[in-house]
Write a protein that holds these residues in place. Structure first.
Motif, short mmCIF file in Angstrom:
data_model
loop_
_atom_site.label_atom_id
_atom_site.label_comp_id
_atom_site.label_asym_id
_atom_site.label_seq_id
_atom_site.Cartn_x
_atom_site.Cartn_y
_atom_site.Cartn_z
N TYR A 60 -16.39 11.58 2.59
CA TYR A 60 -15.71 10.85 3.66
C TYR A 60 -14.75 11.76 4.41
CZ TYR A 60 -12.68 7.41 5.96
OH TYR A 60 -11.96 6.69 6.89
N GLN A 74 -12.60 13.96 -2.90
CA GLN A 74 -11.34 13.34 -3.33
C GLN A 74 -10.59 14.24 -4.33
OE1 GLN A 74 -9.68 10.51 -2.51
NE2 GLN A 74 -11.14 9.25 -1.39
N THR A 111 0.21 10.04 -0.62
CA THR A 111 -0.11 9.16 0.51
C THR A 111 1.17 8.56 1.10
OG1 THR A 111 -2.32 8.65 -0.30
CG2 THR A 111 -1.32 7.03 1.16
N ASP A 115 2.79 8.92 4.82
CA ASP A 115 3.06 7.76 5.67
C ASP A 115 4.51 7.69 6.13
OD1 ASP A 115 0.41 7.21 5.48
OD2 ASP A 115 0.60 5.26 4.52
N PRO A 119 3.71 6.05 9.77
CA PRO A 119 3.63 4.71 9.17
C PRO A 119 2.72 3.75 9.92
CG PRO A 119 5.70 4.96 10.33
CD PRO A 119 5.03 6.31 10.37
N ARG A 136 10.55 3.81 7.41
CA ARG A 136 9.73 4.04 6.22
C ARG A 136 10.28 5.18 5.36
NH1 ARG A 136 3.61 2.76 4.60
NH2 ARG A 136 3.71 3.78 2.58
N THR B 105 -12.50 6.47 -2.28
CA THR B 105 -12.47 6.20 -0.84
C THR B 105 -12.29 4.70 -0.60
OG1 THR B 105 -13.78 8.17 -0.41
CG2 THR B 105 -13.77 6.49 1.32
N ASP B 108 -8.68 4.07 -1.04
CA ASP B 108 -7.90 4.43 0.15
C ASP B 108 -7.94 3.30 1.18
OD1 ASP B 108 -7.23 6.89 -0.91
OD2 ASP B 108 -8.77 8.00 0.17
N THR B 111 -5.63 0.51 0.04
CA THR B 111 -4.22 0.82 0.33
C THR B 111 -3.91 0.59 1.81
OG1 THR B 111 -4.03 2.39 -1.49
CG2 THR B 111 -2.50 2.69 0.34
N ASP B 115 -1.29 -1.97 3.60
CA ASP B 115 -0.22 -1.51 4.48
C ASP B 115 -0.27 -2.17 5.86
OD1 ASP B 115 0.64 -0.04 2.37
OD2 ASP B 115 0.48 1.91 3.33
#
Lengths: 246, 246
Positions: A60, A74, A111, A115, A119, A136, B105, B108, B111, B115
């Motif tokens: 990905y 990953q 992560t 962010d 954000p 954030r 993935t 992700d 998440t 958010d």
């Protein structure tokens, strides 16, 4: 055959967690996007794999590792795959899942660190989400960094085999190397917020310092191969997002 | 001995990805926080493990699985651990890393779905970050859902063993079950945005439908054990965050 690491050129980012393991183990690897195009390397080689319509198991996003025909995507997955091959994973099968769980918690922190400066959207510039980034980042500094770091400190203290020096098992693992990188990154991004890290999280900082002194890691840092932190990466230093905490 | 699954009571959340695998395999498991306190179950039993100062390998957060003395935290890690034991992982060693990469993935995406309603802080109420949530949800619908879903569609099409019906390998895996849950969750949270999913991602939706019809999954859905989606979970339906796309 050399491992092929694929990651964005010009930043440490998530690729750096893999590089640290490869460097510590002195593994034979090619950092593909940083190689010359005439050798079939460079960012084009990575994009060709990402966009391939024939690759059986397309990734990905970077980073991903190519080991022969197998593509492993990953960060945590790459380290889970490489760890035993590089001598950087616990020998005990069960502890390997403990290591992977820790690495995935580190990934969650990474992560969240990303962010703080993005954000709302990775498709917008930082400047276009600066107010939200301030909110954030403030929450990250006040609540999230302490929660993660207290946990990691506790992991070191409670690890029955580690003598407070290893995150899992009784020897260096890729999780220890990643903890080094977390401390490095947070200190770069948030120098004020992390000023008292050694007081609050003494075993985490001692682990960081021990990793920094390892000959292969020190040689890597001195080699020029380790890309300096910068504002294209995950850990970015925007002074307006940093603030002192007690 | 039964597996013990630990997750917050009253919501599907990340625990549901594990429940689907356990239910499909008809595994013997205890959903700890949903059990009675007099049997040593309930949320208190989970908090005792999370807060333990003596547990050798404490988890950071739910979900985590206990198998005898071993605690396996993090959704993807639990599934990587359980997959082979439940007959829900590829037999080929290399493909297991492909499965894990896909599951990460998916994690992700989960998440990012979370958010959309909590872009600034998990410590604040949704109502206190509603404007930012609208901005993040808009980006999620316009850019992120399509990027992830196009990728998953491509994975189905390019999997050389799957006849476009499996994400990895030639048989059902936990990744397929998780894809079912992704489609379920996105449809619940964003009914307008996902209205044309079957047109845009026909193989993903066909996989979802095939999983829904599996006898053990259908029985689980009908049993009352599957907690309905709600606004305590990851996938929340806030109409003001949803919008139609072509």
């Amino acid at each position: 055959m050399a491992y092929e690491l694929y990651y964005w050129d010009g930043l440490q980012g998530r690729g750096e967690f893999v590089r640290l393991a490869l460097e510590e183990a002195q593994a034979d690897y090619v950092d593909v996007t940083r190689g010359p195009e005439q050798d079939g390397l460079g960012t084009g080689a990575m994009m060709a794999l990402l966009d391939s319509r024939s690759e059986p198991h397309p990734p990905y996003a970077p980073p991903f590792l190519k080991d022969g025909d197998l593509i492993v995507p990953q960060t945590a997955n790459i380290l889970f795959y490489l760890g035993p091959k590089l001598g950087l994973a616990p020998k005990d099968e069960g502890l390997r899942y403990v290591a992977n769980g820790l690495q995935l918690t580190i990934a969650d922190l990474v992560t969240e660190a990303h962010d703080t400066h993005h954000p709302i959207s990775g498709n917008l510039y930082y400047e276009d989400q600066k107010d939200e980034a301030k909110a954030r980042a403030s929450d990250f500094i006040q609540h999230r960094i302490p929660k993660f770091m207290h946990y990691f400190e506790r992991v070191l203290l409670q690890n029955p085999d580690g003598h407070k020096r290893h995150m899992v098992g009784d020897a260096l693992s890729y999780v220890d190397l990643s903890m080094f990188q977390i401390v490095e990154g947070l200190r770069y991004a948030f120098p004020k917020a992390t000023k008292h890290f050694a007081d609050h999280y003494p075993h985490v900082v001692a682990l960081h310092d021990a990793v920094a002194k390892r000959p292969n890691i020190a040689a890597y840092a001195a080699s020029g191969r380790r890309i300096p932190f910068n504002e294209s990466g995950i850990f970015r230093h925007y002074p307006e997002l940093d603030k002192a905490v007690r």
